[in-house]
Motif scaffolding. Structure first.
Motif, PDB file in Angstrom:
ATOM      1  N   VAL A   1      35.368  61.339  35.001  1.00 21.18           N
ATOM      2  CA  VAL A   1      35.552  60.465  34.080  1.00 21.18           C
ATOM      3  C   VAL A   1      36.200  59.149  35.415  1.00 21.18           C
ATOM      4  O   VAL A   1      36.389  59.586  36.530  1.00 21.18           O
ATOM      5  CB  VAL A   1      35.861  60.175  32.948  1.00 21.18           C
ATOM      6  N   TYR A   2      35.189  58.330  35.550  1.00 15.05           N
ATOM      7  CA  TYR A   2      35.352  57.256  36.660  1.00 15.05           C
ATOM      8  C   TYR A   2      36.214  55.659  35.204  1.00 15.05           C
ATOM      9  O   TYR A   2      36.131  55.482  34.242  1.00 15.05           O
ATOM     10  CB  TYR A   2      33.927  56.673  37.131  1.00 15.05           C
ATOM     11  N   VAL A   3      36.998  54.737  36.330  1.00 18.17           N
ATOM     12  CA  VAL A   3      37.794  54.173  35.780  1.00 18.17           C
ATOM     13  C   VAL A   3      37.092  53.069  37.217  1.00 18.17           C
ATOM     14  O   VAL A   3      37.133  52.570  38.009  1.00 18.17           O
ATOM     15  CB  VAL A   3      39.509  54.116  35.700  1.00 18.17           C
ATOM     16  N   SER A   4      36.613  51.709  36.163  1.00 14.40           N
ATOM     17  CA  SER A   4      35.705  50.550  36.621  1.00 14.40           C
ATOM     18  C   SER A   4      36.893  49.446  36.490  1.00 14.40           C
ATOM     19  O   SER A   4      37.267  49.675  35.180  1.00 14.40           O
ATOM     20  CB  SER A   4      33.915  50.570  36.261  1.00 14.40           C
ATOM     21  N   SER A   5      36.489  47.968  36.587  1.00  9.95           N
ATOM     22  CA  SER A   5      37.219  47.277  36.889  1.00  9.95           C
ATOM     23  C   SER A   5      36.494  45.998  37.697  1.00  9.95           C
ATOM     24  O   SER A   5      36.061  46.055  38.702  1.00  9.95           O
ATOM     25  CB  SER A   5      38.802  47.253  36.986  1.00  9.95           C
ATOM     26  N   VAL A   6      36.716  44.923  36.854  1.00 11.33           N
ATOM     27  CA  VAL A   6      35.789  43.689  37.430  1.00 11.33           C
ATOM     28  C   VAL A   6      37.155  42.850  36.916  1.00 11.33           C
ATOM     29  O   VAL A   6      37.380  42.483  36.216  1.00 11.33           O
ATOM     30  CB  VAL A   6      34.228  43.125  37.582  1.00 11.33           C
ATOM     31  N   ALA A   7      37.441  41.892  38.093  1.00 13.22           N
ATOM     32  CA  ALA A   7      38.390  40.458  38.050  1.00 13.22           C
ATOM     33  C   ALA A   7      38.086  39.763  37.997  1.00 13.22           C
ATOM     34  O   ALA A   7      36.544  39.177  38.584  1.00 13.22           O
ATOM     35  CB  ALA A   7      39.084  40.696  39.405  1.00 13.22           C
ATOM     36  N   ALA A   8      38.767  38.772  36.547  1.00  8.94           N
ATOM     37  CA  ALA A   8      38.491  37.595  36.104  1.00  8.94           C
ATOM     38  C   ALA A   8      38.047  36.880  37.486  1.00  8.94           C
ATOM     39  O   ALA A   8      39.519  36.526  38.229  1.00  8.94           O
ATOM     40  CB  ALA A   8      38.638  37.049  34.669  1.00  8.94           C
ATOM     41  N   GLY A   9      36.906  35.815  37.997  1.00  8.22           N
ATOM     42  CA  GLY A   9      37.015  34.928  38.974  1.00  8.22           C
ATOM     43  C   GLY A   9      36.780  35.257  39.720  1.00  8.22           C
ATOM     44  O   GLY A   9      35.762  34.463  40.547  1.00  8.22           O
ATOM     45  N   THR A  10      37.605  36.306  40.121  1.00  2.12           N
ATOM     46  CA  THR A  10      36.745  36.180  41.846  1.00  2.12           C
ATOM     47  C   THR A  10      36.388  37.552  41.771  1.00  2.12           C
ATOM     48  O   THR A  10      35.627  37.708  42.916  1.00  2.12           O
ATOM     49  CB  THR A  10      38.129  37.122  42.461  1.00  2.12           C
ATOM     50  N   TYR A  11      35.524  38.435  40.749  1.00  2.64           N
ATOM     51  CA  TYR A  11      34.673  39.468  40.094  1.00  2.64           C
ATOM     52  C   TYR A  11      35.036  40.553  41.865  1.00  2.64           C
ATOM     53  O   TYR A  11      33.595  41.920  41.343  1.00  2.64           O
ATOM     54  CB  TYR A  11      34.039  39.049  40.490  1.00  2.64           C
ATOM     55  N   ALA A  12      36.516  40.678  42.265  1.00  2.38           N
ATOM     56  CA  ALA A  12      36.667  42.004  43.126  1.00  2.38           C
ATOM     57  C   ALA A  12      37.037  43.307  42.171  1.00  2.38           C
ATOM     58  O   ALA A  12      37.028  43.442  40.813  1.00  2.38           O
ATOM     59  CB  ALA A  12      37.813  41.773  43.144  1.00  2.38           C
ATOM     60  N   PHE A  13      36.511  44.261  43.049  1.00  2.95           N
ATOM     61  CA  PHE A  13      35.735  45.218  41.844  1.00  2.95           C
ATOM     62  C   PHE A  13      36.032  46.467  42.242  1.00  2.95           C
ATOM     63  O   PHE A  13      36.351  46.826  43.217  1.00  2.95           O
ATOM     64  CB  PHE A  13      34.131  44.926  41.303  1.00  2.95           C
ATOM     65  N   ALA A  14      36.188  47.477  40.978  1.00  6.51           N
ATOM     66  CA  ALA A  14      36.771  48.941  41.768  1.00  6.51           C
ATOM     67  C   ALA A  14      36.325  49.557  40.880  1.00  6.51           C
ATOM     68  O   ALA A  14      36.491  49.637  40.148  1.00  6.51           O
ATOM     69  CB  ALA A  14      38.407  49.124  41.628  1.00  6.51           C
ATOM     70  N   CYS A  15      35.872  50.838  41.175  1.00  9.33           N
ATOM     71  CA  CYS A  15      35.150  51.802  41.066  1.00  9.33           C
ATOM     72  C   CYS A  15      35.854  53.372  41.495  1.00  9.33           C
ATOM     73  O   CYS A  15      35.420  53.969  43.093  1.00  9.33           O
ATOM     74  CB  CYS A  15      33.765  52.197  40.376  1.00  9.33           C
ATOM     75  N   SER A  16      37.049  55.021  40.522  1.00 11.38           N
ATOM     76  CA  SER A  16      37.021  55.891  41.068  1.00 11.38           C
ATOM     77  C   SER A  16      36.950  56.519  40.342  1.00 11.38           C
ATOM     78  O   SER A  16      37.381  56.874  38.581  1.00 11.38           O
ATOM     79  CB  SER A  16      38.531  55.143  41.907  1.00 11.38           C
TER      80      SER A  16
END
Length: 167
Positions: free
Chosen positions: A47-62
């Motif tokens: 599975v992948y853990v994904s996220s997008v930060a509010a306002g800055t839209y910095a994202f990660a997926c691993s």
């Protein structure tokens, strides 16, 4: 005070629309991010853990083993796109857009217009601190699904210590 306000259980907001949990079993708007767990299309055990930060839209997926997603290089990968789509189904497009602080081009926001609004802002990759806590919460939610239905209290859900009578 209504009956639900006196109860030790919180009200659950029903999803905006029903969704299938096979691709995105867990999505939440928490800690200033839209974050969740997305199933791998190629490996049933990954599975992948994904996220997008509010306002800055910095994202990660691993992956659940902290290996970076090969598709998240300078733009949203398919896992993040799936997470956005499922968040819209779960919470509604307006709530997701408001939480992420996205100016959607459409009057009626959609998953596509939310994604387009964040892509235009040139998201920055590197939001890596959320993966462990998101995956941990997902596993905790899975453990609750294995419990037999009961109306009795769960000790780990008791957030406040019992009050003691003062003699």
């Amino acid at each position: 005070m209504t009956d639900w306000e006196k109860a030790s259980a919180a009200r659950v907001i029903p999803p905006a629309r029903p969704r299938k949990l096979a691709k995105v079993p867990f999505v939440e708007l928490a800690d200033g991010r839209m974050q969740g767990v997305v199933s791998s299309g190629s490996d049933i055990e990954r599975v992948y853990v994904s996220s997008v930060a509010a306002g800055t839209y910095a994202f990660a997926c691993s992956t659940n083993n902290n290996r970076p997603c090969g598709g998240a290089r300078g733009s949203f990968c398919n896992h993040i796109n799936a997470l956005i789509s499922e968040a819209v189904l779960q919470y509604g497009a307006e709530r997701v857009a408001r939480y992420l602080r996205v100016e959607a081009a459409d009057e009626e926001p959609s998953a596509h217009s939310i994604t387009a609004g964040m892509s235009a802002a040139r998201p920055l990759q590197g939001e890596t601190t959320a993966a462990a806590s998101v995956f941990s919460r997902f596993l905790r939610h899975l453990a609750y699904l294995e419990l037999a239905p009961s109306t009795g209290p769960l000790p780990e859900m008791q957030w406040f210590p019992p009050t003691r009578a003062v003699a």
